[in-house]
Design a protein around this motif. Structure first.
Motif, PDB file in Angstrom:
ATOM      1  N   ILE A   1       0.868  -1.196   0.000  1.00  0.00           N
ATOM      2  CA  ILE A   1       0.000   0.000   0.000  1.00  0.00           C
ATOM      3  C   ILE A   1       0.900   1.239   0.000  1.00  0.00           C
ATOM      4  O   ILE A   1       1.868   1.298   0.755  1.00  0.00           O
ATOM      5  CB  ILE A   1      -0.836   0.060   1.303  1.00  0.00           C
ATOM      6  N   ALA A   2       0.540   2.237  -0.821  1.00  0.00           N
ATOM      7  CA  ALA A   2       1.284   3.510  -0.806  1.00  0.00           C
ATOM      8  C   ALA A   2       0.308   4.654  -0.577  1.00  0.00           C
ATOM      9  O   ALA A   2      -0.838   4.602  -1.033  1.00  0.00           O
ATOM     10  CB  ALA A   2       1.998   3.717  -2.142  1.00  0.00           C
ATOM     11  N   VAL A   3       0.764   5.683   0.153  1.00  0.00           N
ATOM     12  CA  VAL A   3       0.020   6.951   0.192  1.00  0.00           C
ATOM     13  C   VAL A   3       0.942   8.050  -0.322  1.00  0.00           C
ATOM     14  O   VAL A   3       2.160   7.987  -0.131  1.00  0.00           O
ATOM     15  CB  VAL A   3      -0.528   7.318   1.598  1.00  0.00           C
ATOM     16  N   LYS A   4       0.348   9.032  -0.971  1.00  0.00           N
ATOM     17  CA  LYS A   4       1.155  10.096  -1.577  1.00  0.00           C
ATOM     18  C   LYS A   4       1.369  11.258  -0.601  1.00  0.00           C
ATOM     19  O   LYS A   4       0.444  11.668   0.096  1.00  0.00           O
ATOM     20  CB  LYS A   4       0.455  10.615  -2.842  1.00  0.00           C
ATOM     21  N   LEU A   5       2.598  11.753  -0.609  1.00  0.00           N
ATOM     22  CA  LEU A   5       2.924  12.924   0.211  1.00  0.00           C
ATOM     23  C   LEU A   5       2.538  14.200  -0.540  1.00  0.00           C
ATOM     24  O   LEU A   5       2.450  14.204  -1.773  1.00  0.00           O
ATOM     25  CB  LEU A   5       4.425  12.935   0.525  1.00  0.00           C
ATOM     26  N   SER A   6       2.358  15.281   0.206  1.00  0.00           N
ATOM     27  CA  SER A   6       1.952  16.568  -0.383  1.00  0.00           C
ATOM     28  C   SER A   6       3.106  17.233  -1.123  1.00  0.00           C
ATOM     29  O   SER A   6       4.189  17.423  -0.557  1.00  0.00           O
ATOM     30  CB  SER A   6       1.469  17.493   0.743  1.00  0.00           C
ATOM     31  N   ASP A   7       2.868  17.621  -2.377  1.00  0.00           N
ATOM     32  CA  ASP A   7       3.889  18.341  -3.142  1.00  0.00           C
ATOM     33  C   ASP A   7       4.257  19.652  -2.447  1.00  0.00           C
ATOM     34  O   ASP A   7       5.431  20.021  -2.367  1.00  0.00           O
ATOM     35  CB  ASP A   7       3.367  18.679  -4.549  1.00  0.00           C
ATOM     36  N   ALA A   8       3.261  20.371  -1.949  1.00  0.00           N
ATOM     37  CA  ALA A   8       3.512  21.688  -1.347  1.00  0.00           C
ATOM     38  C   ALA A   8       4.404  21.564  -0.109  1.00  0.00           C
ATOM     39  O   ALA A   8       5.292  22.393   0.108  1.00  0.00           O
ATOM     40  CB  ALA A   8       2.180  22.355  -0.989  1.00  0.00           C
ATOM     41  N   VAL A   9       4.176  20.520   0.689  1.00  0.00           N
ATOM     42  CA  VAL A   9       5.006  20.325   1.888  1.00  0.00           C
ATOM     43  C   VAL A   9       6.427  19.948   1.472  1.00  0.00           C
ATOM     44  O   VAL A   9       7.409  20.482   2.008  1.00  0.00           O
ATOM     45  CB  VAL A   9       4.380  19.253   2.811  1.00  0.00           C
ATOM     46  N   LEU A  10       6.560  19.072   0.488  1.00  0.00           N
ATOM     47  CA  LEU A  10       7.903  18.661   0.041  1.00  0.00           C
ATOM     48  C   LEU A  10       8.673  19.827  -0.572  1.00  0.00           C
ATOM     49  O   LEU A  10       9.882  19.940  -0.411  1.00  0.00           O
ATOM     50  CB  LEU A  10       7.789  17.510  -0.968  1.00  0.00           C
ATOM     51  N   LYS A  11       7.949  20.706  -1.271  1.00  0.00           N
ATOM     52  CA  LYS A  11       8.614  21.847  -1.930  1.00  0.00           C
ATOM     53  C   LYS A  11       9.294  22.782  -0.938  1.00  0.00           C
ATOM     54  O   LYS A  11      10.205  23.514  -1.294  1.00  0.00           O
ATOM     55  CB  LYS A  11       7.584  22.647  -2.742  1.00  0.00           C
ATOM     56  N   GLU A  12       8.826  22.809   0.296  1.00  0.00           N
ATOM     57  CA  GLU A  12       9.428  23.700   1.306  1.00  0.00           C
ATOM     58  C   GLU A  12      10.793  23.209   1.775  1.00  0.00           C
ATOM     59  O   GLU A  12      11.543  23.956   2.389  1.00  0.00           O
ATOM     60  CB  GLU A  12       8.515  23.791   2.532  1.00  0.00           C
ATOM     61  N   ILE A  13      11.107  21.933   1.520  1.00  0.00           N
ATOM     62  CA  ILE A  13      12.389  21.382   1.999  1.00  0.00           C
ATOM     63  C   ILE A  13      13.510  21.982   1.153  1.00  0.00           C
ATOM     64  O   ILE A  13      13.492  21.903  -0.071  1.00  0.00           O
ATOM     65  CB  ILE A  13      12.389  19.836   1.889  1.00  0.00           C
ATOM     66  N   ASP A  14      14.468  22.612   1.823  1.00  0.00           N
ATOM     67  CA  ASP A  14      15.571  23.248   1.102  1.00  0.00           C
ATOM     68  C   ASP A  14      16.878  22.919   1.834  1.00  0.00           C
ATOM     69  O   ASP A  14      17.360  23.704   2.646  1.00  0.00           O
ATOM     70  CB  ASP A  14      15.318  24.768   1.042  1.00  0.00           C
TER      71      ASP A  14
ATOM     72  N   ALA B   1       1.160  10.740   7.389  1.00  0.00           N
ATOM     73  CA  ALA B   1       1.161   9.725   6.316  1.00  0.00           C
ATOM     74  C   ALA B   1       1.335   8.326   6.921  1.00  0.00           C
ATOM     75  O   ALA B   1       0.646   7.374   6.523  1.00  0.00           O
ATOM     76  CB  ALA B   1       2.289  10.016   5.322  1.00  0.00           C
ATOM     77  N   ASN B   2       2.229   8.198   7.898  1.00  0.00           N
ATOM     78  CA  ASN B   2       2.415   6.898   8.552  1.00  0.00           C
ATOM     79  C   ASN B   2       1.132   6.450   9.245  1.00  0.00           C
ATOM     80  O   ASN B   2       0.752   5.273   9.180  1.00  0.00           O
ATOM     81  CB  ASN B   2       3.542   6.971   9.593  1.00  0.00           C
ATOM     82  N   ALA B   3       0.463   7.401   9.933  1.00  0.00           N
ATOM     83  CA  ALA B   3      -0.764   7.050  10.659  1.00  0.00           C
ATOM     84  C   ALA B   3      -1.846   6.595   9.681  1.00  0.00           C
ATOM     85  O   ALA B   3      -2.565   5.618   9.937  1.00  0.00           O
ATOM     86  CB  ALA B   3      -1.245   8.246  11.477  1.00  0.00           C
ATOM     87  N   LEU B   4      -1.961   7.304   8.541  1.00  0.00           N
ATOM     88  CA  LEU B   4      -2.960   6.912   7.536  1.00  0.00           C
ATOM     89  C   LEU B   4      -2.646   5.518   6.994  1.00  0.00           C
ATOM     90  O   LEU B   4      -3.526   4.665   6.865  1.00  0.00           O
ATOM     91  CB  LEU B   4      -2.997   7.946   6.398  1.00  0.00           C
ATOM     92  N   LEU B   5      -1.375   5.276   6.686  1.00  0.00           N
ATOM     93  CA  LEU B   5      -0.978   3.949   6.180  1.00  0.00           C
ATOM     94  C   LEU B   5      -1.322   2.856   7.192  1.00  0.00           C
ATOM     95  O   LEU B   5      -1.810   1.779   6.824  1.00  0.00           O
ATOM     96  CB  LEU B   5       0.529   3.917   5.921  1.00  0.00           C
ATOM     97  N   ASP B   6      -1.048   3.130   8.463  1.00  0.00           N
ATOM     98  CA  ASP B   6      -1.329   2.116   9.487  1.00  0.00           C
ATOM     99  C   ASP B   6      -2.836   1.846   9.585  1.00  0.00           C
ATOM    100  O   ASP B   6      -3.264   0.710   9.775  1.00  0.00           O
ATOM    101  CB  ASP B   6      -0.752   2.550  10.840  1.00  0.00           C
ATOM    102  N   GLN B   7      -3.633   2.899   9.427  1.00  0.00           N
ATOM    103  CA  GLN B   7      -5.096   2.721   9.435  1.00  0.00           C
ATOM    104  C   GLN B   7      -5.552   1.886   8.238  1.00  0.00           C
ATOM    105  O   GLN B   7      -6.374   0.985   8.368  1.00  0.00           O
ATOM    106  CB  GLN B   7      -5.789   4.094   9.346  1.00  0.00           C
ATOM    107  N   ILE B   8      -5.010   2.214   7.069  1.00  0.00           N
ATOM    108  CA  ILE B   8      -5.409   1.473   5.856  1.00  0.00           C
ATOM    109  C   ILE B   8      -5.005   0.004   6.008  1.00  0.00           C
ATOM    110  O   ILE B   8      -5.793  -0.907   5.722  1.00  0.00           O
ATOM    111  CB  ILE B   8      -4.765   2.103   4.591  1.00  0.00           C
ATOM    112  N   ALA B   9      -3.775  -0.233   6.482  1.00  0.00           N
ATOM    113  CA  ALA B   9      -3.297  -1.613   6.641  1.00  0.00           C
ATOM    114  C   ALA B   9      -4.154  -2.364   7.658  1.00  0.00           C
ATOM    115  O   ALA B   9      -4.503  -3.542   7.456  1.00  0.00           O
ATOM    116  CB  ALA B   9      -1.833  -1.607   7.071  1.00  0.00           C
ATOM    117  N   PHE B  10      -4.524  -1.687   8.738  1.00  0.00           N
ATOM    118  CA  PHE B  10      -5.357  -2.299   9.784  1.00  0.00           C
ATOM    119  C   PHE B  10      -6.716  -2.706   9.210  1.00  0.00           C
ATOM    120  O   PHE B  10      -7.195  -3.831   9.387  1.00  0.00           O
ATOM    121  CB  PHE B  10      -5.521  -1.277  10.916  1.00  0.00           C
ATOM    122  N   ARG B  11      -7.341  -1.772   8.491  1.00  0.00           N
ATOM    123  CA  ARG B  11      -8.691  -2.041   7.966  1.00  0.00           C
ATOM    124  C   ARG B  11      -8.648  -3.077   6.847  1.00  0.00           C
ATOM    125  O   ARG B  11      -9.539  -3.921   6.724  1.00  0.00           O
ATOM    126  CB  ARG B  11      -9.324  -0.727   7.483  1.00  0.00           C
ATOM    127  N   LEU B  12      -7.590  -3.036   6.042  1.00  0.00           N
ATOM    128  CA  LEU B  12      -7.444  -4.044   4.981  1.00  0.00           C
ATOM    129  C   LEU B  12      -7.251  -5.427   5.613  1.00  0.00           C
ATOM    130  O   LEU B  12      -7.827  -6.424   5.151  1.00  0.00           O
ATOM    131  CB  LEU B  12      -6.256  -3.666   4.089  1.00  0.00           C
TER     132      LEU B  12
END
Ligand code: SF4
Ligand code: SF4
Length: 222
Positions: A41-54, A68-79
């Motif tokens: 399972i993959a979840v996508k990270l926000s482009d806007a948040v990543l763009k701030e990394i310099d 993102a980790n929490a969402l993945l864990d929820q999806i994995a749990f429910r799946l």
């Protein structure tokens, strides 16, 4: 059997995954030897948040990474629950997992290996998993199962070519600029990466994130 593999993948997408595929691992990574299959399972990270990394992580990236980790864990749990409803066993592996001090950089099974075996993408020179659609702007989780699964499509060729942007940008010198070996590990020094983050980014999430190699990867079109 109530659900097909396709039904279960569609369920993961409905509840927030951007990619989900089935893989045959060959050998079970846990005691129950029937658990030879996995949903990646993959979840996508926000482009806007990543763009701030310099050149260094940000507080927003750290918080986003944890969400993102929490969402993945929820999806994995429910799946995993759905797979059990289907009459099979399921073992969700957390998005961010270590096996303690003796094995700090390994979980029960490498998420990126499951993702590659599911035909979702490849492991880049950065040591990160990359999909064609999202590049390395994803985080991953895995659900082991004894439900027989098929990979969605053939394993994708490595797409890094002659690029070495992540190697040049890595402040820790943890990326060797080589294509990964079969286990996807020896082109990247996880210990060096972690040590650098802890020494230099302690003020942001106690040095658990960096994100520079994701920010500079041209596959991410940021
Ligand atoms: S997370 Fe940062 S330190 Fe670690 S490999 Fe990527 S760029 Fe290097
Ligand atoms: S920055 Fe270049 S070499 Fe590194 S993972 Fe991305 S495409 Fe591959």
């Amino acid at each position: 059997m109530k659900y097909t593999q396709e039904n279960l993948q569609a369920f993961a997408l409905e509840i927030g995954a951007c990619l989900c595929g089935g893989a045959e691992l060959g050998v079970s990574p846990i005691e129950d030897e029937k658990m030879r299959y996995a949903f990646s399972i993959a979840v996508k990270l926000s482009d806007a948040v990543l763009k701030e990394i310099d050149g260094a992580p940000t507080f927003s990236y750290f918080q986003h990474y944890r969400t993102a980790n929490a969402l993945l864990d929820q999806i994995a749990f429910r799946l995993a629950n759905k797979i059990e409803e289907n009459g099979f066993s399921a073992f969700p592996i957390a998005a961010s997992q270590s096996l303690g001090k003796e094995n700090p950089f390994r979980g029960v099974y490498p998420h990126k290996t499951a993702a590659v075996l599911a035909g979702l993408g490849f492991v880049g020179k950065s040591g990160l998993f990359l999909s064609e659609e999202y590049g390395s702007r994803v985080r991953l989780a895995t659900v082991l199962t004894d439900m027989p699964l098929k990979a969605n499509k053939p394993i994708v060729e490595n797409g890094c070519g002659s690029c070495t942007a992540c190697q040049k940008a890595c402040p820790a010198g943890a990326i060797y600029g080589e294509l990964p070996t079969a286990d996807g590990e020896r082109n990247f020094d996880a210990e060096k990466c972690s040590r650098y983050m802890k020494e230099h980014f302690q003020g942001i999430g106690r040095g658990s994130v960096c994100g520079v190699c994701i920010r500079v990867c041209p596959k991410n079109k940021l």
